[in-house]
Design an enzyme around this catalytic site. Structure first.
Site, PDB file in Angstrom:
ATOM      1  N   THR A 180     -24.949 -31.315 -23.775  1.00 44.30           N
ATOM      2  CA  THR A 180     -23.664 -31.877 -24.165  1.00 44.30           C
ATOM      3  C   THR A 180     -23.393 -33.323 -23.850  1.00 44.30           C
ATOM      4  O   THR A 180     -24.203 -33.757 -22.769  1.00 44.30           O
ATOM      5  CB  THR A 180     -22.592 -30.953 -23.348  1.00 44.30           C
ATOM      6  OG1 THR A 180     -22.700 -29.613 -24.114  1.00 44.30           O
ATOM      7  CG2 THR A 180     -21.097 -31.485 -23.741  1.00 44.30           C
ATOM      8  N   ARG A 208     -22.085 -19.420 -33.457  1.00 49.50           N
ATOM      9  CA  ARG A 208     -21.578 -19.480 -31.668  1.00 49.50           C
ATOM     10  C   ARG A 208     -20.823 -20.785 -31.572  1.00 49.50           C
ATOM     11  O   ARG A 208     -21.382 -21.738 -31.834  1.00 49.50           O
ATOM     12  CB  ARG A 208     -22.908 -19.232 -31.116  1.00 49.50           C
ATOM     13  CG  ARG A 208     -22.619 -19.395 -29.557  1.00 49.50           C
ATOM     14  CD  ARG A 208     -22.555 -20.623 -29.156  1.00 49.50           C
ATOM     15  NE  ARG A 208     -22.854 -20.770 -27.513  1.00 49.50           N
ATOM     16  CZ  ARG A 208     -22.618 -22.045 -26.920  1.00 49.50           C
ATOM     17  NH1 ARG A 208     -22.652 -22.940 -27.390  1.00 49.50           N
ATOM     18  NH2 ARG A 208     -22.440 -21.900 -25.555  1.00 49.50           N
ATOM     19  N   GLY A 210     -19.323 -22.870 -28.356  1.00 48.76           N
ATOM     20  CA  GLY A 210     -19.218 -22.767 -26.848  1.00 48.76           C
ATOM     21  C   GLY A 210     -17.887 -23.379 -26.051  1.00 48.76           C
ATOM     22  O   GLY A 210     -16.849 -23.451 -26.850  1.00 48.76           O
ATOM     23  N   THR A 231     -20.372 -29.785 -18.785  1.00 50.68           N
ATOM     24  CA  THR A 231     -21.684 -29.463 -19.422  1.00 50.68           C
ATOM     25  C   THR A 231     -22.327 -28.403 -18.529  1.00 50.68           C
ATOM     26  O   THR A 231     -22.247 -28.205 -17.425  1.00 50.68           O
ATOM     27  CB  THR A 231     -22.427 -30.788 -19.332  1.00 50.68           C
ATOM     28  OG1 THR A 231     -24.070 -30.438 -19.904  1.00 50.68           O
ATOM     29  CG2 THR A 231     -22.840 -31.421 -18.242  1.00 50.68           C
ATOM     30  N   THR A 233     -23.662 -24.028 -19.069  1.00 48.68           N
ATOM     31  CA  THR A 233     -23.685 -22.540 -19.879  1.00 48.68           C
ATOM     32  C   THR A 233     -22.139 -22.255 -20.254  1.00 48.68           C
ATOM     33  O   THR A 233     -21.306 -21.876 -19.582  1.00 48.68           O
ATOM     34  CB  THR A 233     -24.134 -21.551 -18.789  1.00 48.68           C
ATOM     35  OG1 THR A 233     -23.626 -21.836 -17.475  1.00 48.68           O
ATOM     36  CG2 THR A 233     -25.556 -21.436 -18.988  1.00 48.68           C
TER      37      THR A 233
HETATM   38  N1  ASP Z   1     -21.673 -26.460 -22.779  1.00 44.73           N
HETATM   39  C1  ASP Z   1     -22.418 -26.649 -23.991  1.00 44.73           C
HETATM   40  C2  ASP Z   1     -22.242 -25.296 -24.833  1.00 44.73           C
HETATM   41  O1  ASP Z   1     -22.200 -24.185 -24.338  1.00 44.73           O
HETATM   42  C3  ASP Z   1     -23.731 -26.885 -23.674  1.00 44.73           C
HETATM   43  C4  ASP Z   1     -24.330 -27.799 -22.860  1.00 44.73           C
HETATM   44  O2  ASP Z   1     -23.199 -28.482 -22.064  1.00 44.73           O
HETATM   45  O3  ASP Z   1     -24.980 -28.752 -23.167  1.00 44.73           O
HETATM   46  O4  ASP Z   1     -22.313 -25.366 -25.922  1.00 44.73           O
END
Ligand code: ASP
Length: 317
Positions: A180, A208, A210, A231, A233
Site C-alpha cells: 500500500t 477480496r 482489504g 498499511t 494485514t
Molecule cells: N492493507 C493492504 C491490504 O490489506 C495491504 C497493504 O497495506 O499493503 O490490502
C-alpha cells in the site's frame, strides 16, 4: 499554530537489509524525498491538504518502486484488483473505489467519487464506468504487471501463502511487503486529509477487498482530531477499525497522537496478529509514523523544512 505538513508511506514489511545495496536504498530514499517535496510545494503555495495527499498518492502509484498502481501485486487468478480511498477532514466527505483493474490512478477515481458522486464507495465495473465518465482514460490491466510481481505470485502459489520469506534485492522484502501507499496532510488553514491506495496482497482471492478503501479502517481524516493512512494485514485493520480507532482514542479518550497511534499499532493490532503501521497527523500538525513490522517506507516534511525519510527502525535521513 499554522503548521503545514505532509507525511507519506510506501508500505511496510520485513527487511532484507543484508542483501541491500547502498544504491538501491538510495533509490527509495530519493523517491520518498521527492514525493514529500511535491506535497510540501502544494501546501506552501496555499494548496489544500486534500490536493496535497491526492498528488502525493498519485506520484506513489506512478512510481514502480511502490506496489500500488504500476507494480501492483497479482491475485491468485493472475489478475490485478486495485483499491483506493480519500477523505477530507474538513467536510468529512470521502470517496473510494475497490476491485478496479482498468484505472491507471485509483486515487484520482476515489477523488472523483468524493467530489462528483452521491456515494462513498464504488466497486468493480461500476467504479470503472464512473471514472471513465469523469474523464479518466481507461487502461489495460497489463500496465500494472511487472515480471517481479509475477514471480512473487508463482512463489506464493507454490507455498499456498499470501506472505512469504524474502528473496532480497529491495530494502523491504518484496514477498512479505504490504503493497500500500498513502499520504496524510495538514494545510495552512488547519484542514486535514488522508489518502490510501493499494494493489492488495499477493495471491489474494479474487474479489477480496482489504482495509485500504474502507473509511475508518485504512484511511480516515477529521479536522477535529487526526488524519490517518494505514498499511499492513488489511483484515486485522478492518476488524479493529484501526484508523478510526486512533481518532476515537483521541476524541473520547483524550489520548495524544503519540499515545493513540502507539496503542493501536503496538498493542491492539499485534493482539490479533496484525502487522504493519500508520502515518498520522493531528490537528496541531504533530506527526506520528509508528510500525510494528521491521520496516516501513516513510517520510514527512513541514513546509520550509527538508524532508525526513526512513525505511528501517530508528532511521531517518
Ligand atoms: N492493507 C493492504 C491490504 O490489506 C495491504 C497493504 O497495506 O499493503 O490490502
Amino acid at each position: 499554530m499554522n503548521k503545514a505538513v505532509i507525511a507519506i508511506h510506501g508500505g511496510a514489511g520485513a527487511i532484507t537489509r543484508a542483501q541491500l545495496s547502498v544504491e538501491k536504498e538510495q533509490l527509495y530514499i530519493n523517491a520518498l524525498s521527492e514525493i514529500v517535496e511535491a506535497g510540501q510545494a502544494i501546501l506552501d503555495a496555499d494548496g489544500s491538504a486534500l490536493d496535497a495527499v491526492t498528488e502525493a498518492v498519485r506520484l506513489l502509484e506512478e512510481c514502480p518502486l511502490f506496489n500500488a498502481g504500476t507494480g501492483a501485486v497479482f491475485t491468485r487468478a493472475g489478475t490485478h484488483e486495485l483499491d483506493a480511498c480519500i477523505m477530507d477532514g474538513n467536510s468529512l466527505d470521502a470517496g473510494a473505489v475497490a476491485g478496479v483493474s482498468h484505472i491507471r490512478n485509483p486515487i484520482l477515481a476515489a477523488r472523483e467519487v468524493l467530489e462528483h458522486s452521491p456515494h462513498v464507495l464504488l466497486i468493480g465495473e461500476g467504479a470503472e464506468t464512473f471514472a471513465e465518465a469523469q474523464g479518466l482514460e481507461p487502461v489495460l490491466p497489463e500496465i500494472f504487471s511487472t515480471p517481479e510481481r509475477w514471480e512473487q505470485l508463482q512463489r506464493a502459489q507454490l507455498n499456498n501463502h499470501t506472505v512469504l520469506d524474502h528473496d532480497g534485492g529491495e530494502p523491504i522484502d518484496p514477498d512479505s511487503k504490504f503493497g500500500t501507499v498513502g499520504a496524510v496532510a495538514r494545510d495552512k488553514f488547519g484542514n486535514l486529509a488522508a489518502a490510501t491506495s493499494t494493489g492488495g496482497m499477493t495471491n489474494k482471492m479474487p474479489g477480496r477487498v482489504g482495509d485500504s478503501p474502507i473509511v475508518g479502517a485504512g484511511c480516515y481524516a477529521n479536522n477535529a482530531n487526526v488524519a490517518v493512512s494505514a498499511t499492513g494485514t488489511g483484515e486485522v485493520f478492518m476488524r479493529t477499525l484501526a484508523a478510526y480507532d486512533i481518532a476515537a482514542l483521541m476524541e473520547y479518550g483524550g489520548l495524544s497522537l503519540h499515545q493513540a497511534t502507539e496503542r493501536v499499532v503496538m498493542e491492539k493490532l499485534p493482539a490479533l496478529d496484525g502487522s504493519g503501521g500508520v502515518i498520522a497527523i493531528d490537528r496541531e500538525g504533530n506527526v506520528a509514523l509508528p510500525f510494528n513490522s521491521e520496516g516501513m517506507y516513510r517520510g514527512y516534511g513541514y513546509v520550509g523544512d527538508a524532508p525526513s525519510v526512513g525505511i528501517y527502525r530508528d532511521q531517518e535521513h
